[in-house]
Design an enzyme around this catalytic site. Sequence first.
Site, PDB file in Angstrom:
ATOM      1  N   ARG A   1       0.943  -1.355   0.113  1.00  0.00           N
ATOM      2  CA  ARG A   1      -0.015  -0.050   0.117  1.00  0.00           C
ATOM      3  C   ARG A   1       0.808   1.195   0.192  1.00  0.00           C
ATOM      4  O   ARG A   1       2.063   1.336   0.130  1.00  0.00           O
ATOM      5  CB  ARG A   1      -0.954   0.026   1.181  1.00  0.00           C
ATOM      6  CG  ARG A   1      -0.140   0.007   2.596  1.00  0.00           C
ATOM      7  CD  ARG A   1      -1.158   0.230   3.795  1.00  0.00           C
ATOM      8  NE  ARG A   1      -0.671   0.047   5.063  1.00  0.00           N
ATOM      9  CZ  ARG A   1      -1.132   0.133   6.242  1.00  0.00           C
ATOM     10  NH1 ARG A   1      -2.461   0.108   6.312  1.00  0.00           N
ATOM     11  NH2 ARG A   1      -0.492   0.298   7.260  1.00  0.00           N
TER      12      ARG A   1
ATOM     13  N   GLU B   1      -2.988   7.547   6.949  1.00  0.00           N
ATOM     14  CA  GLU B   1      -1.727   7.390   7.304  1.00  0.00           C
ATOM     15  C   GLU B   1      -0.858   8.042   6.709  1.00  0.00           C
ATOM     16  O   GLU B   1       0.206   7.412   6.025  1.00  0.00           O
ATOM     17  CB  GLU B   1      -1.470   6.180   7.920  1.00  0.00           C
ATOM     18  CG  GLU B   1      -2.242   5.549   9.063  1.00  0.00           C
ATOM     19  CD  GLU B   1      -1.747   3.968   9.594  1.00  0.00           C
ATOM     20  OE1 GLU B   1      -2.199   3.489  10.682  1.00  0.00           O
ATOM     21  OE2 GLU B   1      -1.073   3.308   8.890  1.00  0.00           O
TER      22      GLU B   1
ATOM     23  N   GLU C   1      -7.893   4.486  14.846  1.00  0.00           N
ATOM     24  CA  GLU C   1      -7.524   3.256  15.126  1.00  0.00           C
ATOM     25  C   GLU C   1      -7.152   2.978  16.645  1.00  0.00           C
ATOM     26  O   GLU C   1      -5.853   3.505  16.747  1.00  0.00           O
ATOM     27  CB  GLU C   1      -6.682   2.836  14.181  1.00  0.00           C
ATOM     28  CG  GLU C   1      -7.177   2.697  12.676  1.00  0.00           C
ATOM     29  CD  GLU C   1      -6.293   2.281  11.475  1.00  0.00           C
ATOM     30  OE1 GLU C   1      -5.242   1.738  11.937  1.00  0.00           O
ATOM     31  OE2 GLU C   1      -6.084   2.682  10.312  1.00  0.00           O
TER      32      GLU C   1
ATOM     33  N   TRP D   1       2.371  -8.261  11.128  1.00  0.00           N
ATOM     34  CA  TRP D   1       2.152  -8.382   9.801  1.00  0.00           C
ATOM     35  C   TRP D   1       2.894 -10.032   9.679  1.00  0.00           C
ATOM     36  O   TRP D   1       2.412 -10.983  10.364  1.00  0.00           O
ATOM     37  CB  TRP D   1       2.970  -7.602   9.070  1.00  0.00           C
ATOM     38  CG  TRP D   1       1.861  -6.334   8.614  1.00  0.00           C
ATOM     39  CD1 TRP D   1       0.691  -6.011   9.198  1.00  0.00           C
ATOM     40  CD2 TRP D   1       2.479  -5.180   7.967  1.00  0.00           C
ATOM     41  NE1 TRP D   1       0.237  -4.887   8.993  1.00  0.00           N
ATOM     42  CE2 TRP D   1       1.208  -4.245   8.187  1.00  0.00           C
ATOM     43  CE3 TRP D   1       3.559  -4.740   7.257  1.00  0.00           C
ATOM     44  CZ2 TRP D   1       1.336  -2.812   7.609  1.00  0.00           C
ATOM     45  CZ3 TRP D   1       3.713  -3.592   7.051  1.00  0.00           C
ATOM     46  CH2 TRP D   1       2.588  -2.737   7.013  1.00  0.00           C
TER      47      TRP D   1
END
Length: 670
Positions: free
Chosen positions: A103, A142, A303, A311
């Site tokens: 991303r 972000e 968040e 991850w």
Amino acid sequence: MYIGVDYYPEQWPKERWTEDVRLMKELGVNVVRLAEFGWQLMEPEEGVYDFSLYDEAIELLTKNGIQVVLGTPTATPPAWMIEKYPEILPVDQNGTVISFGARRHYTVNSEVYRDFSAKIVEKMAKRYGQHESIIGWQTDNEYGHEKSDRSYGNVDQKAFQTWLKEKYQTLDTLNEAWGTVFWSQTYTAWTQIPVPRKVFQEHNPSLLLDFDRFCADAYTSYNKLQTDLLRKHIRSEQWITHNFVYTGQAINQWDMAKDLDFISFDNYPVWGGLPEPIAPAAIAHQHDLCRSSKDGKGFWVMEELSGAQGWSSIGYLPRPGHIKLWTYQAIARGAEAIVYFRWRAARFGTEEFCHGVLDHDGKPKRKYREVKEVIDSLSVFGDDWIASEYKADVAVYYDVENAWAWGIQPQSNAFDYKHEFLRFYSPAHRMNALTDIVTKESNLDGYKVLVVPVYFLTDPLVNEKITRFAKDGGTVILSYRAGVKEQNNFVVEDTLPGALRELAGVEINEYESLQLGQNNSVEGVQGSVSGVNSVASIWCDLVEPTTAEVLAEYRSCFYEKTAAITKNKFGKGTVYYVGTALENEIMDALYADIFKDAGVTIMSSSGEEVEAVTRTAEDGSVFLSVVNHSTENKGSLTLPEGTWVDPVSEEVVKGELSLEPLAAHVFRSR
């Protein structure tokens, strides 16, 4: 108050949606964030738009009384776009093009990408801008995270050259401002100026600082592109925010905040392979940054960590009680909404080990029950707590450009800007003194103490503000490496600490950079630090008093007995200079004396794990939030005078409050 979850309906079969919404309602959720990674679904091929999946999800949520925040999906440009327009991809310092596959794979300097972003944002705004149950928008996701803040490609170089031409107008002016006579770097054409890709040694520090400024301005203008388009089509009641993260990016949050109704941020006290959460003061500092970005305006936590995150490497499992503690800590410091990340852990993709309120099996368990307890407890307060006033005695100066300058020239392999900022912020946190983060634009009226940590890159306006603050009776704490640089990243010509020399009443004629493993030692010789010893690390300013008195001295090397901490009377105020990086004990002793003399309100607690914050309600009563961050040890707090009531349990307390590990309470004065 809004309490919600981040939800990804596109990642689950539609048959599951109804159960998800049922469980959300049962939990007490009243808002969800959607769609920030849904570009491929919304625009499956160039110029073809399909919002049917989100239409259906929004209808289901809003029919059940849950309101929606929509994210623009520009953090994840789809594969078809990259294939057809590869020039939108960012480039790293080595000249390597960053691939599609994760991303944030775009450069904001690509006009092609800006055009695509404008189209999808406008399509979304036209479709949902008048929807009664969509309360607001989050731009992108972000900005600058994961090292996406700086790009070094040809498109970025051309944009940088244009930015420089607008700033300096002529090459003569730029060459003088950068000192390009050094190493024969004088530019005779704008096209000669590089972006700072890899070189054998190091780039000109003036070029590097301007490149960071350019990158930040590029993101600010990219965000403004989105906010301007949204405001053309959304109803006035819908607001716009962005969810920031704090990882040292070339992003100017204060500039960007001017185009937002309020800011949001993503609160991850622990992530990835971390064995334990970051220090309580580090979390508190991030909340203070949020609140201070819009002159004290409340913010959203878009968040909020609810489960173990990671991850390829999974981090620490938040203990029972952490969800409540981190929620209370955020609200106490200015959060007006909490959105837990994420509703349910994904079964596929990069974030499949980012655990949520629900885990992969989708069953409500411990974390679900904990969130339920938090939501139920917050309902007791209504909006009284979040509407109460936070009033700080202590201001801590922060300048993102100063952080960039330190990143360019840390001068010691032991130096970390965030860690050193916290070294001077944390004593106030440990004493439960209320703190604000202030910038060059802030009004300092009403503060009693101004802390100015590692003020390396100076600003004439800030120098004048600091001086006036002390002259008018305020107390200033300066640290090592104060006053070293001018705005163009040149070293000042004056004896250090430069423009602050008279203010501090000292001169720095020599200094020593200490690398990892190198230390000196310091001993207090006067006042509250008398007899207190500390390791001195990272840096040693050899402080020579002119009008200041000596509070502590070095105890080794050829500069033994040279001043390390000084105190100077200036105007009606007092200025302290701390010439080295010191340990908590001596810093706490110093701050205790400073706060007592300045009249700063503190609350005595057992250790740095206990955090207490007071806020004043409209009726004059006081909210007192108390949390114990320790997972193992009990804590205690000496309560302010009076009687305190826990509105949730109706317990009445006074005097000394005992706290279990991970305890989180909110009391109201009676």
